[in-house]
Design an enzyme around this catalytic site. Structure first.
Site, mmCIF file in Angstrom:
data_model
loop_
_atom_site.group_PDB
_atom_site.id
_atom_site.type_symbol
_atom_site.label_atom_id
_atom_site.label_comp_id
_atom_site.label_asym_id
_atom_site.label_seq_id
_atom_site.Cartn_x
_atom_site.Cartn_y
_atom_site.Cartn_z
ATOM 1 N N ASP A 169 0.925 -1.117 0.257
ATOM 2 C CA ASP A 169 -0.117 0.005 -0.021
ATOM 3 C C ASP A 169 1.225 1.811 0.108
ATOM 4 O OD1 ASP A 169 -2.225 -1.636 0.467
ATOM 5 O OD2 ASP A 169 -2.835 -0.914 2.057
ATOM 6 N N ALA A 170 2.020 1.518 0.686
ATOM 7 C CA ALA A 170 2.778 2.193 0.984
ATOM 8 C C ALA A 170 3.222 2.505 -0.455
ATOM 9 C CB ALA A 170 4.254 1.807 1.962
ATOM 10 N N ASP A 225 1.217 3.928 -2.444
ATOM 11 C CA ASP A 225 0.637 5.851 -1.880
ATOM 12 C C ASP A 225 1.800 6.787 -2.980
ATOM 13 O OD1 ASP A 225 -1.112 4.783 -0.645
ATOM 14 O OD2 ASP A 225 -0.362 4.700 1.222
ATOM 15 N N SER A 275 -35.594 -8.832 -14.545
ATOM 16 C CA SER A 275 -34.285 -9.427 -13.436
ATOM 17 C C SER A 275 -34.959 -11.110 -13.362
ATOM 18 C CB SER A 275 -35.812 -9.429 -12.335
ATOM 19 O OG SER A 275 -37.760 -9.414 -12.979
ATOM 20 N N LEU A 276 -35.360 -11.638 -12.784
ATOM 21 C CA LEU A 276 -34.961 -13.157 -12.789
ATOM 22 C C LEU A 276 -36.437 -14.380 -11.779
ATOM 23 C CD1 LEU A 276 -31.961 -13.986 -11.917
ATOM 24 C CD2 LEU A 276 -32.275 -14.548 -14.253
ATOM 25 N N GLU A 287 -24.002 -19.160 -12.246
ATOM 26 C CA GLU A 287 -22.477 -18.285 -11.971
ATOM 27 C C GLU A 287 -23.043 -18.015 -10.079
ATOM 28 O OE1 GLU A 287 -23.300 -14.331 -13.705
ATOM 29 O OE2 GLU A 287 -23.086 -16.144 -15.746
ATOM 30 N N LYS A 347 -25.205 -15.985 -7.792
ATOM 31 C CA LYS A 347 -26.474 -14.835 -7.311
ATOM 32 C C LYS A 347 -25.871 -13.962 -6.569
ATOM 33 C CE LYS A 347 -30.914 -13.700 -8.341
ATOM 34 N NZ LYS A 347 -31.219 -12.848 -7.050
ATOM 35 N N ASP A 405 -25.616 -10.862 -4.370
ATOM 36 C CA ASP A 405 -26.745 -10.283 -3.180
ATOM 37 C C ASP A 405 -26.117 -8.557 -3.133
ATOM 38 O OD1 ASP A 405 -29.044 -9.778 -2.089
ATOM 39 O OD2 ASP A 405 -29.395 -11.019 -0.052
ATOM 40 N N ARG A 449 -30.892 -0.013 -11.592
ATOM 41 C CA ARG A 449 -32.239 -0.642 -12.849
ATOM 42 C C ARG A 449 -33.228 0.592 -12.818
ATOM 43 N NH1 ARG A 449 -36.008 -4.072 -11.230
ATOM 44 N NH2 ARG A 449 -36.235 -5.856 -13.099
ATOM 45 N N GLU A 502 -23.264 -6.491 -11.332
ATOM 46 C CA GLU A 502 -23.670 -7.229 -9.626
ATOM 47 C C GLU A 502 -23.450 -5.765 -8.928
ATOM 48 O OE1 GLU A 502 -26.775 -8.102 -9.742
ATOM 49 O OE2 GLU A 502 -27.096 -8.138 -6.921
ATOM 50 N N TYR A 558 -21.497 -9.215 -15.349
ATOM 51 C CA TYR A 558 -22.090 -10.870 -15.999
ATOM 52 C C TYR A 558 -23.052 -10.375 -17.464
ATOM 53 C CZ TYR A 558 -26.343 -8.667 -12.931
ATOM 54 O OH TYR A 558 -27.301 -8.174 -12.424
ATOM 55 N N LYS A 567 -28.163 -20.236 -17.118
ATOM 56 C CA LYS A 567 -28.363 -19.354 -17.958
ATOM 57 C C LYS A 567 -28.237 -20.174 -19.111
ATOM 58 C CE LYS A 567 -26.879 -14.945 -15.925
ATOM 59 N NZ LYS A 567 -25.943 -13.906 -15.683
ATOM 60 N N LYS A 605 -32.521 -20.497 -5.623
ATOM 61 C CA LYS A 605 -31.888 -19.471 -4.354
ATOM 62 C C LYS A 605 -32.053 -20.780 -3.732
ATOM 63 C CE LYS A 605 -34.281 -15.339 -3.544
ATOM 64 N NZ LYS A 605 -34.272 -14.324 -3.786
ATOM 65 N N CYS A 646 -35.326 6.757 28.812
ATOM 66 C CA CYS A 646 -33.815 5.884 28.134
ATOM 67 C C CYS A 646 -34.856 4.779 29.842
ATOM 68 C CB CYS A 646 -33.522 7.382 28.424
ATOM 69 S SG CYS A 646 -32.026 5.551 28.372
ATOM 70 N N CYS A 683 -31.579 5.466 32.300
ATOM 71 C CA CYS A 683 -31.492 6.247 32.620
ATOM 72 C C CYS A 683 -33.141 7.395 33.415
ATOM 73 C CB CYS A 683 -30.493 7.690 32.538
ATOM 74 S SG CYS A 683 -30.735 7.890 31.051
ATOM 75 N N CYS A 700 -31.192 8.472 23.449
ATOM 76 C CA CYS A 700 -31.361 8.718 24.473
ATOM 77 C C CYS A 700 -30.512 10.154 24.716
ATOM 78 C CB CYS A 700 -30.861 8.119 25.632
ATOM 79 S SG CYS A 700 -30.216 8.936 26.878
ATOM 80 N N CYS A 743 -26.473 9.284 30.691
ATOM 81 C CA CYS A 743 -26.884 8.501 30.777
ATOM 82 C C CYS A 743 -25.297 7.359 30.603
ATOM 83 C CB CYS A 743 -27.086 8.069 28.994
ATOM 84 S SG CYS A 743 -28.141 5.792 29.536
HETATM 85 S S1 IVH Z 1 -28.704 -12.054 -14.535
HETATM 86 C C1 IVH Z 1 -31.568 -11.044 -18.078
HETATM 87 N N1 IVH Z 1 -26.534 -12.612 -13.215
HETATM 88 O O1 IVH Z 1 -30.574 -10.474 -9.519
HETATM 89 C C2 IVH Z 1 -30.775 -11.863 -17.024
HETATM 90 N N2 IVH Z 1 -28.414 -11.703 -11.688
HETATM 91 O O2 IVH Z 1 -32.765 -11.275 -8.944
HETATM 92 C C3 IVH Z 1 -30.240 -10.489 -15.754
HETATM 93 N N3 IVH Z 1 -27.864 -11.345 -9.660
HETATM 94 O O3 IVH Z 1 -31.932 -8.036 -11.479
HETATM 95 C C4 IVH Z 1 -29.205 -10.300 -13.915
HETATM 96 N N4 IVH Z 1 -25.599 -12.582 -9.528
HETATM 97 O O4 IVH Z 1 -29.704 -7.927 -9.884
HETATM 98 C C5 IVH Z 1 -27.485 -12.137 -13.127
HETATM 99 N N5 IVH Z 1 -24.559 -13.400 -11.457
HETATM 100 C C6 IVH Z 1 -25.808 -13.232 -12.060
HETATM 101 C C7 IVH Z 1 -26.710 -12.205 -10.725
HETATM 102 C C8 IVH Z 1 -27.818 -11.296 -10.991
HETATM 103 C C9 IVH Z 1 -27.119 -11.038 -8.795
HETATM 104 C C10 IVH Z 1 -29.447 -9.818 -9.636
HETATM 105 C C11 IVH Z 1 -29.076 -8.825 -10.621
HETATM 106 C C12 IVH Z 1 -31.273 -9.677 -10.940
HETATM 107 C C13 IVH Z 1 -31.563 -9.589 -9.917
HETATM 108 C C14 IVH Z 1 -31.808 -10.797 -10.077
#
Ligand code: IVH
Length: 677
Positions: free
Chosen positions: A40-41, A44, A89-90, A120, A122, A124, A143, A185, A237, A301, A325, A420, A423, A438, A443
């Site tokens: 790191d140094a 910098d 979304s999925l 892949e 998922k 969060d 999004r 993501e 992705y 996918k 999930k 509170c 106290c 509080c 306190c």
């Molecule tokens: S693909 C059309 N790949 O999950 C395909 N999504 O529930 C669109 N997410 O809105 C998404 N990891 O925010 C894809 N490896 C991954 C992901 C991923 C997380 C999220 C993403 C999406 C949500 C859908």
């Protein structure tokens, strides 16, 4: 900012390019590959070298320079931006059968049985689109509703695993054209999440419930320098060109993103059949606990783009992908009561007392409900059955109320106490904030933290009064509020462990010496919410005495530099509490500095109000602000008829428009510097 102005500077430009390229390389090693080559140094040193050259030659600063990640402020809010194609979304599945059904449908609709899948993690976090033009990052868009998101470019630029620019040859090698869009993501790693929440709690701010909320809150921060501190990460992705998937296979997309310098999650597989998909799902679930970020499942996918196109979409989700999930690491149990805990900063946290339930190897009998907003969001009442989740090292939390025929609803509503529970001090909730706290500085719940703050180097600088000593003093009841420090006798100190005559005398000398410190330190030491070192100094300089400060009303307080309604109200609240006024009197009796000098600031800009907007080239925001303030001027955050000057840097936004609309004088940095001379 063109380099053409400096025809003699060709060598310099080369040098600049080389240093920047070096820094980009090491940023990539560190933030994308997690595999740094230098310390790191050493990093910098490189960065400082670049900053020094750019400070001397601001005309050579380019927007993609590694020094330019943080700059500007995204106006008063975010601007809407249209997506090149909908961000989908999925659909979710929760068990093997449903996943098999999905696969069967893929086979039926495509008429093929030999379909490859990419699996892949998922992640969060929140999905985010990045647009590059001519290899340069030009836009980051949330999004939103899928077709229109928010332009969060300035915040996105602060994320160091996102390249600001990609050299032509690198793109070429990766097979990616110069104009493209990445989707992926944004997330906050668990360590960064924990650090941020700890810091927020220590400063008396509300904490985020989970990394996903923290990510969203950080990406939608109006102050990019705050986003920059919070260490977000981004995994790509998808790669689109003209709004369409570019490569013929998804696996190839991931490889190309990787080659172009994006962070692509390495836990992925190309599966030839359902068994291989399932094996991946099972294998990754075991790793889940040890990952440095949160995932909530696996995304499967269809690999080939033409097949994806054949499969198309249903509503908002593609048929060619699905989320499997993982089961929440949780259990269902009943809320027997809701208790209130008082933290060291005075924050009141509602906690659900649960019928003990085993979750992932331990028995859970308490779960946090965070704050009143969360209780309302969940709609939880005492007697309800709830789902409780435990994740990583985060405290268990209530995720939802269970309401079905086996789990009847509870009836007893919870209210925050007005006093509170520790106290009896007043409990307040500042408007617009989630937390109750509080306000009594004495306190006991807050005592330890308050004393440590008071004694710390930047405040009353009482050396030796650290954790070990303060713990003993509070445990033995020798110090009941910060004024108690000044009543300590040598005998008191000698009664403590590991305290000889000499150290006791040292502590007493330090305490005595602290009485000579100026008024601003005493104000800072009171621990008034939102009153930091700088604000304390402004208050001391403005009022000149503790008494004048205590007597000031809301308007008078807001005449002080940088003091807006939020800080002013916090000061009023503090002094309105009789216990705090009593404390102040005790400090006065102890002989602390209660008067100071009203500072004669420069008068050149006296009475003038400035607003800074856009990116300044020569000064940082803070520097410009300090210069103006030292010359007697005031810096405000928003443009009104009362504004005298708007100092506009590059990429100035809506404040500039507002200034024009109101006919306020707009000047550049040079003119500002002239006014100061
Ligand atoms: S693909 C059309 N790949 O999950 C395909 N999504 O529930 C669109 N997410 O809105 C998404 N990891 O925010 C894809 N490896 C991954 C992901 C991923 C997380 C999220 C993403 C999406 C949500 C859908």
């Amino acid at each position: 900012m063109s380099a053409a102005k400096h025809p003699k500077g060709k060598d310099l430009e080369k040098k600049l390019d080389a240093v920047r390229e070096k820094i980009r390389h090491h940023e990539y090693r560190y933030y994308v590959l997690d595999n740094p080559e230098i310390s790191d140094a050493q990093f910098d040193v490189l960065m400082n070298e670049l900053k020094a050259i750019e400070a001397e030659h601001p005309e050579l600063i380019t927007p993609d320079s590694p020094t330019q990640r943080v700059g500007g402020k995204p106006r008063e809010g975010f601007v809407k931006a249209q997506h090149s194609s909908p961000m989908l979304s999925l659909d979710n599945t929760y068990n093997e059968d449903d996943l098999r059904n999905w696969e069967r449908r893929v086979h039926e609709l495509t008429g093929r049985s030999d379909v490859d899948y990419v699996c892949e993690l998922k992640l969060d976090g929140m999905s985010l689109a990045l647009r590059y033009e001519d290899g340069q990052l030009v836009r980051g868009i949330t999004r939103g509703d899928g077709s229109i998101g928010e332009d969060v470019t300035l915040n996105v630029r602060t994320v160091r695993s996102i390249p600001l620019s990609i050299p032509k040859d690198k793109l070429k090698k990766a097979g990616v054209p110069a104009n493209f869009e990445v989707r992926g993501e944004m997330l906050m790693p668990l360590a960064a999440f924990k650090k941020m929440n700890d810091e927020r709690a220590a400063h008396g701010l509300s904490t985020f419930a989970n990394p996903r909320n923290a990510t969203a809150g950080t990406v939608r921060q109006l102050e990019p320098s705050i986003t920059a501190q919070r260490r977000l990460d981004y995994f790509g992705y998808m790669l689109l060109v003209d709004g369409r998937t570019y490569f013929d296979r998804h696996w190839r997309t991931l490889e190309a993103l990787d080659a172009a310098g994006f962070k692509v999650n390495s836990y992925r597989t190309l599966a030839k059949n359902f068994d291989e998909v399932w094996r991946f799902i099972e294998k990754e679930e075991k790793k889940r606990e040890s990952l440095p970020y949160e995932i909530d499942g696996i995304v499967v996918k269809v690999d080939r783009t033409p097949l994806q196109q054949e499969l198309g979409f249903t509503g908002k989700a593609p048929r060619w992908a699905i989320a499997y999930k993982y089961a929440a690491r949780g259990g269902i149990t009943q809320v027997e009561d809701i208790l209130v805990q008082v933290g060291r900063t005075g924050k009141l946290t509602p906690v659900a007392a649960l019928t003990p339930v085993p979750i992932g190897g331990t028995t859970v009998s308490r779960a946090t409900l965070h704050n009143m907003d969360e209780i309302e969001r969940l709609g939880v009442k005492i007697g309800d059955w709830v789902e409780v989740e435990r994740g990583g090292d985060v405290i268990p939390k209530v995720t939802r109320v269970v309401d079905d025929k086996d789990h009847p609803r509870g009836h007893k509503e919870f209210h925050m106490p007005e006093r509170c529970p520790v106290c009896g001090g007043h409990v307040i909730r500042t408007e617009g904030e989630a937390d109750h706290r509080c306000v009594n500085a004495n306190c006991p719940a807050k005592l330890r933290e308050t004393i440590l703050h008071f004694a710390s180097r930047h405040v009353m600088n009482i050396e030796g009064m650290g954790d070990a000593l303060v713990n003993q003093l509070t445990d033995k009841g020798l110090v009941k509020n910060v004024a108690g420090i000044y009543k300590l006798t040598k005998d008191d100190l000698l009664s403590l462990e590991r305290m000889g005559d000499k150290s006791a005398q040292n502590v007493l000398d330090e305490i005595e010496a602290s009485k000579k410190l100026p008024l601003e330190r005493v104000i800072f030491g009171l621990g008034i919410r939102f009153v930091g070192e700088r604000t304390a100094q402004f208050l001391a300089e403005h009022f000149g005495s503790m008494d004048a400060l205590m007597q000031a009303n809301l308007e008078e307080l807001q005449e002080v530099n940088e003091v807006g309604p939020r800080i002013a109200e916090s000061i009023l609240e503090f002094f309105a509490e009789p216990k705090n006024r009593e404390l102040v009197e005790q400090l006065r009796k102890a002989g602390l500095a209660f008067t100071g000098k009203k500072k004669e600031r420069g008068t050149k800009l006296a009475g003038k109000t400035f607003v800074l907007t856009g990116t300044l080239g020569h000064f940082t925001r803070d520097e410009a602000k300090k210069l103006i303030e030292d010359a007697g001027g005031r810096v405000s955050g928003s443009v009104s008829k009362k504004t005298d000057y708007v100092v506009a840097g590059s990429e100035a936004g809506s404040k500039l428009d507002k200034a024009k609309e109101l006919g306020v004088a707009v000047i550049d940095e040079e003119e500002m510097a002239r006014l100061l001379r």
